[in-house]
Design a protein around this motif. Structure first.
Motif, PDB file in Angstrom:
ATOM      1  N   VAL A 131       0.846  -1.231   0.041  1.00 36.43           N
ATOM      2  CA  VAL A 131       0.042   0.034   0.044  1.00 36.43           C
ATOM      3  C   VAL A 131       0.757   1.375   0.163  1.00 36.43           C
ATOM      4  N   PHE A 132       2.002   1.161   0.485  1.00 36.41           N
ATOM      5  CA  PHE A 132       2.947   2.486   0.527  1.00 36.41           C
ATOM      6  C   PHE A 132       3.787   2.384  -0.731  1.00 36.41           C
ATOM      7  N   GLN A 133       3.721   1.462  -1.486  1.00 31.44           N
ATOM      8  CA  GLN A 133       4.567   1.540  -2.736  1.00 31.44           C
ATOM      9  C   GLN A 133       3.689   1.559  -4.199  1.00 31.44           C
ATOM     10  N   GLY A 134       2.561   2.135  -4.187  1.00 35.10           N
ATOM     11  CA  GLY A 134       2.037   2.226  -5.155  1.00 35.10           C
ATOM     12  C   GLY A 134       0.710   1.377  -5.351  1.00 35.10           C
ATOM     13  N   GLY A 135       0.447   0.626  -4.278  1.00 34.17           N
ATOM     14  CA  GLY A 135      -0.703  -0.451  -4.341  1.00 34.17           C
ATOM     15  C   GLY A 135      -1.890   0.005  -3.352  1.00 34.17           C
ATOM     16  N   ALA A 136      -1.903   1.318  -3.306  1.00 35.78           N
ATOM     17  CA  ALA A 136      -3.105   1.770  -2.562  1.00 35.78           C
ATOM     18  C   ALA A 136      -4.574   1.645  -3.161  1.00 35.78           C
ATOM     19  N   LYS A 137      -5.533   1.099  -2.637  1.00 32.78           N
ATOM     20  CA  LYS A 137      -6.898   1.093  -3.221  1.00 32.78           C
ATOM     21  C   LYS A 137      -7.379   2.428  -3.908  1.00 32.78           C
ATOM     22  N   SER A 138      -7.212   3.296  -3.209  1.00 35.26           N
ATOM     23  CA  SER A 138      -7.748   4.594  -3.615  1.00 35.26           C
ATOM     24  C   SER A 138      -6.931   5.670  -3.262  1.00 35.26           C
ATOM     25  N   GLU A 139      -7.062   6.935  -3.792  1.00 33.07           N
ATOM     26  CA  GLU A 139      -6.208   8.133  -3.372  1.00 33.07           C
ATOM     27  C   GLU A 139      -6.419   8.536  -2.044  1.00 33.07           C
ATOM     28  N   ASP A 140      -7.634   8.122  -1.289  1.00 32.17           N
ATOM     29  CA  ASP A 140      -8.036   8.326   0.307  1.00 32.17           C
ATOM     30  C   ASP A 140      -7.852   7.371   0.759  1.00 32.17           C
ATOM     31  N   ASP A 141      -7.131   6.247   0.641  1.00 29.94           N
ATOM     32  CA  ASP A 141      -6.875   4.973   1.178  1.00 29.94           C
ATOM     33  C   ASP A 141      -6.476   5.361   2.785  1.00 29.94           C
ATOM     34  N   GLU A 147      -8.520   7.418  16.126  1.00 34.52           N
ATOM     35  CA  GLU A 147      -9.915   8.058  16.133  1.00 34.52           C
ATOM     36  C   GLU A 147      -9.499   9.601  15.743  1.00 34.52           C
ATOM     37  N   GLU A 148      -8.508  10.242  16.235  1.00 38.11           N
ATOM     38  CA  GLU A 148      -8.157  11.524  15.873  1.00 38.11           C
ATOM     39  C   GLU A 148      -7.920  11.776  14.170  1.00 38.11           C
ATOM     40  N   GLY A 149      -7.232  10.858  13.775  1.00 32.55           N
ATOM     41  CA  GLY A 149      -6.890  10.995  12.291  1.00 32.55           C
ATOM     42  C   GLY A 149      -8.146  10.504  11.341  1.00 32.55           C
ATOM     43  N   ALA A 150      -9.095   9.483  12.032  1.00 34.00           N
ATOM     44  CA  ALA A 150     -10.228   9.147  11.178  1.00 34.00           C
ATOM     45  C   ALA A 150     -11.282  10.157  11.251  1.00 34.00           C
ATOM     46  N   GLN A 151     -11.346  10.940  12.037  1.00 35.46           N
ATOM     47  CA  GLN A 151     -12.403  12.190  12.096  1.00 35.46           C
ATOM     48  C   GLN A 151     -12.044  13.337  11.326  1.00 35.46           C
ATOM     49  N   LEU A 152     -10.713  13.385  10.797  1.00 33.24           N
ATOM     50  CA  LEU A 152     -10.263  14.531  10.264  1.00 33.24           C
ATOM     51  C   LEU A 152     -11.317  14.935   8.908  1.00 33.24           C
ATOM     52  N   GLY A 153     -11.803  16.160   8.762  1.00 32.92           N
ATOM     53  CA  GLY A 153     -12.234  16.631   7.460  1.00 32.92           C
ATOM     54  C   GLY A 153     -11.771  17.853   6.966  1.00 32.92           C
ATOM     55  N   PRO A 154     -11.961  18.379   5.760  1.00 30.83           N
ATOM     56  CA  PRO A 154     -11.282  19.186   4.868  1.00 30.83           C
ATOM     57  C   PRO A 154     -11.376  20.583   5.802  1.00 30.83           C
ATOM     58  N   ASN A 155     -12.363  20.669   6.672  1.00 30.84           N
ATOM     59  CA  ASN A 155     -12.315  21.957   7.303  1.00 30.84           C
ATOM     60  C   ASN A 155     -11.314  22.027   8.444  1.00 30.84           C
ATOM     61  N   ASP A 156     -10.985  20.714   8.743  1.00 28.32           N
ATOM     62  CA  ASP A 156      -9.872  20.808  10.050  1.00 28.32           C
ATOM     63  C   ASP A 156      -8.512  21.177   9.718  1.00 28.32           C
ATOM     64  N   SER A 202     -17.028  16.441   0.633  1.00 30.21           N
ATOM     65  CA  SER A 202     -16.850  15.501   1.685  1.00 30.21           C
ATOM     66  C   SER A 202     -16.683  15.998   3.025  1.00 30.21           C
ATOM     67  N   LYS A 203     -17.483  15.310   4.233  1.00 31.40           N
ATOM     68  CA  LYS A 203     -17.074  15.767   5.588  1.00 31.40           C
ATOM     69  C   LYS A 203     -16.088  15.175   5.917  1.00 31.40           C
ATOM     70  N   ARG A 204     -15.539  14.070   5.550  1.00 31.24           N
ATOM     71  CA  ARG A 204     -14.450  13.364   6.078  1.00 31.24           C
ATOM     72  C   ARG A 204     -13.395  13.403   5.051  1.00 31.24           C
ATOM     73  N   LEU A 205     -11.969  13.359   5.191  1.00 36.64           N
ATOM     74  CA  LEU A 205     -10.863  13.037   4.352  1.00 36.64           C
ATOM     75  C   LEU A 205     -10.806  11.616   3.907  1.00 36.64           C
ATOM     76  N   PHE A 206     -11.289  10.595   4.683  1.00 37.02           N
ATOM     77  CA  PHE A 206     -11.429   9.267   4.514  1.00 37.02           C
ATOM     78  C   PHE A 206     -12.799   8.816   4.492  1.00 37.02           C
TER      79      PHE A 206
END
Length: 711
Positions: free
Chosen positions: A496-506, A523-532, A584-588
């Motif tokens: 996943v770190f060498q080009g094998g990510a499933k999507s741009e927001d993997d 939980e802090e990373g998962a909750q991040l949104g564009p407005n953060d 999107s509300k979330r980055l992921f």
């Protein structure tokens, strides 16, 4: 100090006091030697105190050596209690099994009891302690104990037995005449119910149990118990009042002052709990101590779900938002504890649970396997005892098989064989988990007791002192979260770190980098949104904050963290830009919440662990949170000041300066300088987002000599 005023066995020799006592003659051979030694003190008060202790200790030792130890108060009380129960039960059984009698026979029986009482008083008056030896020997034989041979001890026992026998005779005489000092519980209940008066539920034995207790004592000595009874927990005015409670048909309920369950609404209202529970919970509370263990857990869950705290003695301030957070964080664990306790105690009524049953359950919980929820081959209705039994059997078979295989292969090394056997041991639940499950029962008991539902907290001992915790943890391996070492390179060399990510927001890609370069919790990373994500002085930063539906661990978790230059280079800001365009509300947005804890961490942890195992980069202890640990180590290695380190980590400030005089916070420039000390080579991974150049590069990053590489 004059010699005549010295206590027995204390002597003054030269400048010190000495203890001198003749030892008893334990055999026909030899003389009686003396115990003699210096007390090493010349202070009279100290010498008296030491002598008193030595006298008591040597007396006890001498008595045991002679085979006639003094009878302790618990044994004495138990023996006399059994005497009372024997006499009363024998009387009741004789009365029920004999037919009608004439008036003359009844009057003769009454005169006989009065004659017995007079004879007992005469024995006390004449100090004839042998008058009660026969009945005492009979009861002692039933209890499998010996009467004391020390005259003083036996005289004390005999005097109490004579007084108790007088009370027994009076009780027999009163019962024979049909004279009872109190109304029967059934009559009181019937009258109060007929008048519409709510009746408190008395804690008395069931009818069948009362009859069994009343007729448990027979005229034979064939069923003597193996040990003397324990000291009673009650404190009655005298022994007979305590002894006849289980047998007397007119006995007073032990919990006559119990809280009237009809007033439970008033109690809840006074504690501001009425609006924090459902009608179903109120109905359960109105059952009093007849509420089952499972229902007790349900009551507790209802209160906690509505934001109550465990301080039940004080007036509550229920908060539903806090309750929702408790549901997601603590309820799953409590449900496991509920299943364990309900299974081991057979979901009895709270009033029926015995202290020994609680102690046995605590011991059983210690042996439950670590992954008991995933154990196969055992149906849920078989229970935890069956599970433990199967685990132990499977464990033994596996250990024996491993040993046989080594012997078959010609191995004779005992250490190698021992290690092979130990490798088959099924891990039991961790000490921390064990203690958490045990303490859950105490919380239930404390709640019910504080609300007046139960007279005592049967689970009061379901706690652990610091010494007990230390002793328990010394029995298990220390599993401390470590920092990532060179194995970090293997992790970032995985697909996943060498080009094998499933999507741009993997999430696997970005969440791992956010934890490694910024110390974010999952939980802090998962909750991040564009407005953060924002900028200050041309420095991009992210905000960790509490929003509706989110969860931050504590107030200290609210913070601003400059974005590491490596993430800028990997086009993180392009990810933010595209999320804003999509609305999107979330980055992921592909991340989902778990059903049990209702948070992102629950499902992400499973996904991250599965990814590591699938790609051969799984090592116990080197988990996602270990990336945050590695970030913290890097801050320490970079000599980052404590107040900045605590700010970046989201830890509580330590002094008043940090708490009260840093309202404007640490400048973004200072924070960025220290974030740049975190070593991470952006060229070691391949970003899932491809663009000609990074959207934003801080001038501060250029200052640190970071090279921009287009993708």
């Amino acid at each position: 100090m004059p010699k005549s005023s010295l206590p027995l066995y204390l002597e003054k020799r030269a400048d010190n006091f000495c203890f001198r006592r003749r030892m008893p003659k334990l055999s026909k051979m030899g003389s009686n030697p003396f115990l003699f030694f210096s007390l090493r003190t010349d202070i009279p008060s100290d010498a008296r105190e030491i002598t008193a202790r030595l006298t008591a200790m040597t007396s006890l030792a001498f008595d045991y050596a002679r085979g006639c130890p003094n009878m302790d108060q618990d044994t004495l009380r138990g023996l006399l209690t059994e005497l009372v129960r024997f006499e009363i039960a024998a009387f009741e059984k004789t009365r029920l099994t004999t037919g009608p009698r004439s008036l003359a026979a009844a009057e003769f029986a009454s005169e006989r009891e009065q004659a017995i009482q007079e004879a007992l008083r005469q024995a006390i008056f004449l100090r004839d302690w042998e008058a009660v030896r026969a009945p005492l020997e009979c009861v002692a034989k039933r209890l499998n104990i010996a009467l004391p041979d020390v005259k003083l001890t036996y005289a004390t026992l005999a005097l109490e037995a004579l007084k108790v026998s007088i009370d027994i005779s009076r009780e027999r005489e009163s019962r024979d005449r049909g004279e009872y000092s109190e109304q029967t519980p059934i009559f009181r209940h019937a009258i109060r119910s007929d008048l519409g008066i709510p009746t408190p539920k008395p804690s008395i034995p069931k009818a069948s149990e009362a009859l069994e207790t009343a007729f448990a004592v027979t005229f034979t000595d064939d069923q003597a118990p193996s040990a003397a009874p324990q000291a009673p927990q009650l404190k009655p005015k005298n022994i007979i009042q305590h002894a006849i409670v289980p047998t007397a048909s007119h006995s007073e309920p032990l919990t006559a002052d119990k809280t009237n369950t009809s007033n439970i609404r008033e109690i809840l209202r006074s504690k501001n709990l009425l609006r924090a529970c459902s009608e179903e919970t109120i109905a359960l509370l109105e059952k009093g101590d007849d509420v089952s263990l499972s229902e007790g857990f349900d009551i507790y869950i209802d209160f906690k779900r509505n934001g109550c705290v465990d301080d039940w003695e004080r007036k509550q301030k229920p908060d539903t938002i806090s309750g929702k957070k408790w549901v997601s964080s603590s309820l799953p664990s409590l449900k496991v504890a509920k299943a364990i306790w309900v299974d081991l105690l057979k979901n009895q009524s709270i009033c029926a649970i015995e202290e020994d049953e609680v102690d046995d359950a605590i011991a059983i919980i210690r042996n439950i396997p670590k992954n008991h929820g995933k154990w196969t081959g055992i149906r849920a209705d078989h229970g935890y005892l069956k599970l433990i039994e199967q685990v132990q059997n499977d464990e033994t078979r596996a250990m024996n098989l491993a040993e046989r295989q080594l012997h078959k292969a010609g191995c004779t090394n005992e250490e190698e064989i021992r290690d092979a056997r130990l490798a088959q041991i099924v891990p039991r639940m961790r000490v921390e988990t064990y203690q958490r499950h045990v303490r859950c029962a105490k919380r239930i008991g404390t709640m019910l007791h504080s609300l007046g539902i139960t007279e005592t907290n049967i689970f009061k001992d379901c706690g652990f002192s610091n010494d007990e915790t230390k002793r328990l943890k010394a029995t298990e391996d220390k599993i401390q979260r470590e920092k990532w070492d060179d194995r970090e390179q293997q992790l970032f060399s995985s697909p996943v770190f060498q080009g094998g990510a499933k999507s741009e927001d993997d999430p696997i890609f970005w969440m791992t980098l956010l934890a490694r370069c910024h110390g974010l919790r999952s939980e802090e990373g998962a909750q991040l949104g564009p407005n953060d994500i924002s900028t200050d002085k041309n420095i991009a930063y992210l905000r960790i904050r509490q929003q509706v539906g989110d969860s931050v661990k504590s107030d200290a978790g609210f913070r601003k963290i400059p974005i590491h230059p490596a993430l800028i280079e990997l086009n993180f800001m392009e990810l933010v830009k595209r999320a804003r365009i999509k609305g999107s509300k979330r980055l992921f947005p592909t991340m989902t919440r778990g059903k049990s804890k209702d948070n992102f961490t629950e499902n992400f942890t499973k996904s991250f662990n599965h990814y590591r195992k699938k790609n051969g980069v799984y090592w116990h202890g080197l988990d996602f949170h270990a990336l945050r640990t590695t970030f913290h180590h890097d801050l320490m290695d970079g000599s980052v000041p404590g107040y900045i380190k605590r700010n970046l980590m989201g830890h509580e400030p330590l002094d008043e300066g940090e708490k009260s005089y840093a309202q404007n916070g640490i400048s973004i420039n200072t924070l960025h300088d220290h974030i740049c000390k975190i070593p991470f080579d952006a060229k070691s991974v391949r970003s899932p987002i491809h663009c000609s150049k990074p959207t934003l590069l801080s001038a501060r990053a250029e200052k640190h000599g970071l090279k921009i590489v287009g993708r």
